[in-house]
Design a protein around this motif. Structure first.
Motif, short mmCIF file in Angstrom:
data_model
loop_
_atom_site.label_atom_id
_atom_site.label_comp_id
_atom_site.label_asym_id
_atom_site.label_seq_id
_atom_site.Cartn_x
_atom_site.Cartn_y
_atom_site.Cartn_z
N SER A 1 -1.87 -1.26 -13.95
CA SER A 1 -0.87 -2.24 -14.36
C SER A 1 -0.98 -3.47 -13.49
CB SER A 1 0.53 -1.65 -14.27
OG SER A 1 0.88 -1.44 -12.92
N THR A 2 -0.34 -4.56 -13.94
CA THR A 2 -0.33 -5.80 -13.17
C THR A 2 0.39 -5.62 -11.85
OG1 THR A 2 -0.28 -7.00 -15.27
CG2 THR A 2 0.25 -8.24 -13.29
N ASP A 3 1.48 -4.83 -11.86
CA ASP A 3 2.19 -4.54 -10.61
C ASP A 3 1.29 -3.82 -9.62
OD1 ASP A 3 4.27 -5.65 -11.91
OD2 ASP A 3 5.47 -3.84 -12.09
N THR A 4 0.54 -2.86 -10.14
CA THR A 4 -0.36 -2.10 -9.27
C THR A 4 -1.46 -2.99 -8.70
OG1 THR A 4 0.04 -0.14 -10.62
CG2 THR A 4 -1.87 -0.10 -9.17
N MET A 5 -2.02 -3.87 -9.54
CA MET A 5 -3.07 -4.76 -9.07
C MET A 5 -2.55 -5.67 -7.96
SD MET A 5 -6.22 -5.72 -9.35
CE MET A 5 -6.78 -5.09 -10.93
N LEU A 6 -1.34 -6.20 -8.11
CA LEU A 6 -0.76 -7.05 -7.08
C LEU A 6 -0.55 -6.27 -5.79
CD1 LEU A 6 0.50 -9.73 -6.23
CD2 LEU A 6 2.66 -8.95 -7.20
N MET A 7 -0.08 -5.04 -5.89
CA MET A 7 0.13 -4.23 -4.70
C MET A 7 -1.19 -3.93 -3.99
SD MET A 7 1.39 -0.32 -4.42
CE MET A 7 -0.23 0.09 -5.04
N LEU A 8 -2.23 -3.60 -4.76
CA LEU A 8 -3.53 -3.30 -4.17
C LEU A 8 -4.09 -4.51 -3.43
CD1 LEU A 8 -5.16 -1.24 -7.06
CD2 LEU A 8 -4.36 -0.36 -4.88
N LYS B 1 -6.41 -15.40 -5.59
CA LYS B 1 -6.26 -15.78 -7.00
C LYS B 1 -5.71 -14.61 -7.81
CE LYS B 1 -8.81 -17.27 -11.04
NZ LYS B 1 -10.10 -17.72 -11.60
N VAL B 2 -6.18 -13.40 -7.54
CA VAL B 2 -5.66 -12.23 -8.24
C VAL B 2 -4.16 -12.10 -8.03
CG1 VAL B 2 -5.75 -9.70 -8.39
CG2 VAL B 2 -7.86 -11.02 -8.15
N LYS B 3 -3.73 -12.31 -6.79
CA LYS B 3 -2.30 -12.18 -6.49
C LYS B 3 -1.47 -13.25 -7.21
CE LYS B 3 -2.40 -12.21 -2.03
NZ LYS B 3 -1.83 -12.14 -0.67
N ILE B 4 -1.97 -14.50 -7.19
CA ILE B 4 -1.22 -15.57 -7.87
C ILE B 4 -1.11 -15.30 -9.36
CG2 ILE B 4 -1.29 -18.02 -8.47
CD1 ILE B 4 -2.44 -18.58 -5.73
N VAL B 5 -2.23 -14.94 -9.97
CA VAL B 5 -2.21 -14.68 -11.41
C VAL B 5 -1.33 -13.49 -11.74
CG1 VAL B 5 -3.63 -14.04 -13.39
CG2 VAL B 5 -4.47 -15.73 -11.77
N CYS B 6 -1.41 -12.44 -10.93
CA CYS B 6 -0.58 -11.26 -11.19
C CYS B 6 0.90 -11.58 -11.05
CB CYS B 6 -0.97 -10.12 -10.24
SG CYS B 6 -2.55 -9.35 -10.65
N GLU C 1 -2.11 -5.17 -0.13
CA GLU C 1 -2.45 -4.22 0.94
C GLU C 1 -3.88 -4.42 1.41
OE1 GLU C 1 -0.47 -2.29 2.45
OE2 GLU C 1 1.30 -2.53 1.20
N LEU C 2 -4.79 -4.75 0.49
CA LEU C 2 -6.17 -4.99 0.88
C LEU C 2 -6.28 -6.19 1.81
CD1 LEU C 2 -9.15 -4.20 0.48
CD2 LEU C 2 -9.21 -5.77 -1.46
N GLU C 3 -5.54 -7.25 1.52
CA GLU C 3 -5.57 -8.44 2.36
C GLU C 3 -4.96 -8.15 3.74
OE1 GLU C 3 -4.85 -13.11 1.53
OE2 GLU C 3 -3.16 -11.78 1.15
N MET C 4 -3.85 -7.40 3.76
CA MET C 4 -3.22 -7.07 5.04
C MET C 4 -4.12 -6.17 5.87
SD MET C 4 0.79 -6.51 4.04
CE MET C 4 1.19 -6.23 5.76
N ALA C 5 -4.78 -5.24 5.20
CA ALA C 5 -5.61 -4.28 5.94
C ALA C 5 -6.83 -4.92 6.56
CB ALA C 5 -6.04 -3.15 5.01
N THR C 6 -7.26 -6.07 6.01
CA THR C 6 -8.43 -6.74 6.57
C THR C 6 -8.08 -7.73 7.66
OG1 THR C 6 -8.27 -8.32 4.76
CG2 THR C 6 -9.79 -6.48 4.48
N GLY C 7 -6.81 -7.73 8.06
CA GLY C 7 -6.41 -8.57 9.18
C GLY C 7 -5.71 -9.85 8.79
N ASN C 8 -5.59 -10.11 7.49
CA ASN C 8 -4.89 -11.32 7.06
C ASN C 8 -3.48 -10.94 6.66
OD1 ASN C 8 -4.15 -13.79 6.11
ND2 ASN C 8 -5.21 -13.58 4.14
N PHE C 9 -2.52 -11.16 7.54
CA PHE C 9 -1.15 -10.74 7.30
C PHE C 9 -0.32 -11.80 6.57
CE2 PHE C 9 -2.66 -8.20 10.76
CZ PHE C 9 -2.25 -6.92 10.39
N GLY C 10 -0.92 -12.91 6.17
CA GLY C 10 -0.19 -13.92 5.41
C GLY C 10 -0.29 -13.65 3.93
N GLN C 11 0.57 -12.83 3.41
CA GLN C 11 0.50 -12.45 2.00
C GLN C 11 1.49 -13.29 1.19
OE1 GLN C 11 1.64 -8.36 2.08
NE2 GLN C 11 3.77 -8.84 1.72
N VAL C 12 1.26 -13.33 -0.12
CA VAL C 12 2.16 -14.02 -1.02
C VAL C 12 3.48 -13.28 -1.06
CG1 VAL C 12 2.51 -14.77 -3.38
CG2 VAL C 12 0.24 -14.89 -2.37
N ASP C 13 4.58 -13.99 -0.88
CA ASP C 13 5.90 -13.36 -0.87
C ASP C 13 6.21 -12.76 -2.23
OD1 ASP C 13 6.14 -14.19 1.67
OD2 ASP C 13 7.29 -15.99 1.18
#
Length: 834
Positions: free
Chosen positions: A681-688, A127-132, A691-703
């Motif tokens: 910033s919103t850009d920073t929040m999206l990046m965090l 949800k954070v990624k979609i909103v950002c 990377e947090l989702e990828m680092a936990t083993g979920n490599f399906g990130q929002v394009d």
């Protein structure tokens, strides 16, 4: 905060099934960051830093030897670190003070309590990624909107200053009061105006009375003889230049296609049709002809250009009233206007020194093949000197700014085209994109607009302009401004077309905010249905137009041709005209009613087209609007995106102002600890979150949106669709839900946890444990299941009782029949059943 009920984001959420992630920290969490000394941090050091973060939840020093660091994105993906944050008072002045943090929330004191609340036990990373992504899209489109709005404002101000419509309309009204509207008496002693000219005799009478008496003004209003320089002055300020000119265009005899040789003894000559005001496309007559009374007078055809040609007659200027009256009578006696005349024009030039304008006045009379005369007029004001006063030079500065903005936009379009070509997109695919075609058409029209304006600036109204007390001349010739007035009229007509196209682009930019995008999304959603339905409406209106021409066209001029009939039917369809449009010109019987066929035609049209067809069109529009509003409600209630729905336009404007201020300070100030430069910033929040989702083993990130998507984002239904393209878990509807403690421990070495808590609270990203279901929820589910079973039993009982009643009625009918045959009585208990 709304909790997650097992299948959603912040309430019902995005997806079908939530996913719990292990709380063990990743070995490598974020991309390589730089230490304060400028050296890159290695992967091992990153892992150590992340490990140290596990034992430092409440604000310990990080692995860099300093306090918690903030990441600030500069828009291109690069990141920089800052020194220790200021006190909490400076955080209140950060750019997100316009956000939606709850009143009284203090991260310094409420952070520990916040983590202990059940509703805040987990963070919905998806949800954070979609909103950002939506906020980034809004910010990008908002900046593009500001550029276009500035460009549009400069263009409209320049056009309005060039048009000077108020001054031109004042001169036009003065001429109308003097020439067009004053009445005169014809030979039948009826009062008529220019609009009432219906015959050649009326046309001559108007010229001999109204025009000559109004044109040759030689006295002041007190009757005293005027000075030569004050003669031919109308309405105090407009001096008519020299004399006027009569022009006619003719059609050749024996040019009609429908001539029957049998009727030659009755009427030997017939005439065909010409087009474009008698200039071409027909049997245009260019041969000289002789006067009917004085055959020694020959009237010859002159061709100055394709636009300017015909048979000309010139009349003198000031003090030549009697000479002009005599010449007018001579033309009338010699039948200068005769059967071969198809188009007439009377034109002259006026000058207003107060406004610095020259005025071209043209009065037209067109004679149809049926003998009808249609009159009209055209008045256009033109600047003598384009730049003569302070206001003109101010306009020149704005014109230069407008030209610079246009060149900037053109360069950007070329860059966008190169980017698309570099992505191996074919020219045909680029050309088929609506917004690519629209942009190039728009810029081509603006280029034509600029070219016409430059021509108007550098081309004088008249070469070798000569001004004397008798008049204004082009060298030794009479001043003629017909071509110049046509160019000016074409220029401002094209300005109106460009303004109309600008509204389409403006509607696209209204997608910057969900509350402003309602009209745009409604138009987009109904575009296919309304287009198909408009095809039906236009076809029906054409059919009704043909019916009207057949039934009443020969008696009503409003339906005398297919074009006039179609315009009249559109007026009836939209309610712009009423019953009088059909019946006023028709004959009426002794009761005041029109023809029966016209009455039948009118009422059937009203019932079919207005009561049914028009309301169906309104229904299509309202259905699309309801779907758009319903979609926004689902975003808020079901998808958990109420942060986007509640994002007001004023908040967005204030946010962008502070963002701009922060960027300016961060760029030009060397003080790295400024509060405005130290936000997440919103850009920073999206990046965090990525990377947090990828680092936990979920490599399906929002394009992330590609550059091509940012260049040409199609305005489909929904909220910024190019920014909602997802893969992997997002497409499967499985949002990533992480424990709050894990998120804060993992990101502690990169961001301030108190600021992170505030930003997550603003984004409404905290939620309950998706795998935990309370007893209340279980009881609610059990009650719903029981209610469903009870409803099924009740429905079956109703069906069974209906069947029993039907069987009993049939039994009673059989007993009645048996009683009639055997003459026996029905038992009392069966009678009671009836």
């Amino acid at each position: 905060m709304e909790g997650l009920n097992g299948n959603g984001v912040g309430g019902n959420g995005v997806g079908r099934e939530a996913k719990e992630i292990s709380v063990s920290p990743p070995k490598k969490l974020l991309p390589t960051l730089r230490k304060p000394n400028g050296k890159a941090q290695s992967s091992e050091e990153e892992g150590e830093g992340a490990g140290e973060g596990l034992s430092a939840v409440n604000g310990d020093e990080d692995a860099y030897g300093g306090s918690n660091m903030d990441l600030v994105s500069n828009g291109n993906g690069s990141r920089s670190s800052f020194k220790k944050r200021r006190a909490h008072e400076t955080l209140k002045k950060s750019m997100y003070r316009f956000g939606r943090t709850k009143p009284g929330f203090d991260p310094k004191t409420d952070y520990d309590a916040l983590l202990g609340v059940a509703n805040y036990s987990h963070v919905n990373v998806t949800k954070v990624k979609i909103v950002c992504r939506q906020l980034i899209a809004q910010s990008t489109l908002f900046r593009q909107f500001l550029k276009f709005a500035g460009f549009l404002t400069v263009m409209f101000v320049v056009i309005l200053m060039q048009r000077n419509a108020y001054a031109t309309n004042g001169m036009r009204s003065a001429i109308m009061n003097v020439l067009v509207e004053p009445p005169y008496r014809d030979t039948s002693y009826q009062f008529k105006t220019w609009y009432d000219v219906a015959s050649v005799d009326d046309w001559w009478n108007w010229h001999q009375t109204v025009l000559l008496d109004s044109f040759y003004v030689s006295t002041y209003y007190n009757g005293k003889q005027a000075n030569k320089i004050d003669q031919q002055v109308v309405m105090q300020h407009i001096r008519l230049n020299g004399g006027f000119r009569l022009t006619q265009r003719r059609v050749a005899p024996d040019s009609c296609a429908a001539q029957d040789p049998r009727f030659k003894p009755f009427q030997s000559t017939c005439y065909g049709q010409t087009y474009l005001a008698g200039r071409c496309c027909g049997a245009v007559d260019t041969r000289p002809f002789r006067g009917a009374k004085n055959e020694s007078i020959v009237y010859s055809y002159e061709s100055k250009s394709f636009y300017e040609n015909g048979y000309y007659e010139y009349f003198g200027g000031a003090g030549q009233l009697e000479e002009s009256r005599a010449k007018m009578q001579e033309l009338k006696d010699n039948l200068w206007v005769n059967d071969g005349t198809r188009w007439l024009r009377t034109d002259f030039v006026g000058h207003n020194p107060n406004l610095g304008l020259l005025m071209q006045v043209e009065l037209y009379a067109e004679i149809s093949l049926g003998g009808q005369i249609t009159t009209s007029y055209f008045i256009q004001g033109m600047e003598i000197n384009k730049y003569a006063c302070r206001t003109d030079f101010m306009r020149l500065g704005l014109e230069i700014v407008f030209l610079a903005c246009y060149l900037g936009y053109l360069v950007q379009e070329v860059r966008d085209y190169r980017v698309l070509r570099a992505m191996n997109q074919s020219f045909s695919s680029i050309l088929l994109n609506f917004w690519n075609v629209y942009d190039w058409i728009y810029f081509i029209l603006v280029a034509i607009l600029i070219a016409i304006r430059l021509y108007m600036i550098f081309t004088p109204l008249a070469p070798n302009l000569t001004v004397t007390a008798d008049g204004i001349f082009s060298g030794t010739d009479r001043l003629e401004l017909s071509m110049s007035s046509t160019i000016v009229e074409s220029y401002f007509t094209l300005c109106g077309i460009v303004a109309g196209l600008s509204t389409v682009k403006l509607l696209n930019y209204f997608r910057i905010n969900i509350h402003l995008s309602v009209l745009t999304q409604t138009l987009v959603l109904m575009r296919k249905e309304i287009f198909q339905y408009l095809v039906i409406i236009v076809s029906l209106l054409l059919l009704w137009s043909m019916i009207a021409v057949s039934i009443i066209g020969y008696r009503n001029p409003a339906f005398s041709s297919i074009g006039a009939a179609f315009e009249s039917m559109v007026q009836l369809f939209l309610g712009l005209s009423g019953r009088e449009l059909v019946f006023d010109s028709l004959p009426k019987d002794e009761t005041g009613n029109g023809p029966a066929e016209a009455t039948l035609f009118y009422y059937i049209f009203i019932i079919v087209m207005v009561f049914v067809a028009l309301n169906v069109m309104v229904g299509i529009i309202m259905d699309a609007y309801s779907n758009v509003v319903g979609q926004f409600e689902r975003m808020s209630n079901e998808d958990g995106l109420e942060v986007l729905v509640n994002h007001l336009f004023l908040d967005q404007v204030l946010h962008e102002i502070v963002v701009l201020k922060a960027r300016i300070i961060a760029r030009f100030s060397r003080r790295g600890d400024l509060a405005l430069s130290k936000m997440i910033s919103t850009d920073t929040m999206l990046m965090l979150m990525d990377e947090l989702e990828m680092a936990t083993g979920n490599f399906g990130q929002v394009d992330m949106p590609s550059e091509a998507e940012n260049i040409k984002a199609k305005p489909e239904i929904g909220f910024y669709p190019p920014y909602l393209h997802t893969t992997s878990s997002d497409e499967q509807g499985e949002p990533t839900i992480l424990p709050t403690t894990f998120v804060f421990k993992s990101l502690k070495n990169f961001v301030n946890e108190h600021e992170l808590a505030r930003r997550l609270d603003e984004l409404n990203a905290f939620c309950e444990d998706p795998l935990m279901q309370t007893a209340e929820d279980k009881n609610r589910d059990d009650i719903k299941e029981d209610e469903h079973e009870i409803l099924k039993i009740i429905e079956e009982a109703k069906q069974r009782s209906s069947q029993i009643i039907t069987d009993m009625k049939k039994t009673i009918q059989k007993l009645d029949l048996l009683d009639t045959v055997l003459e026996t009585n029905i038992p009392e208990e069966f009678q009671n059943l009836g």
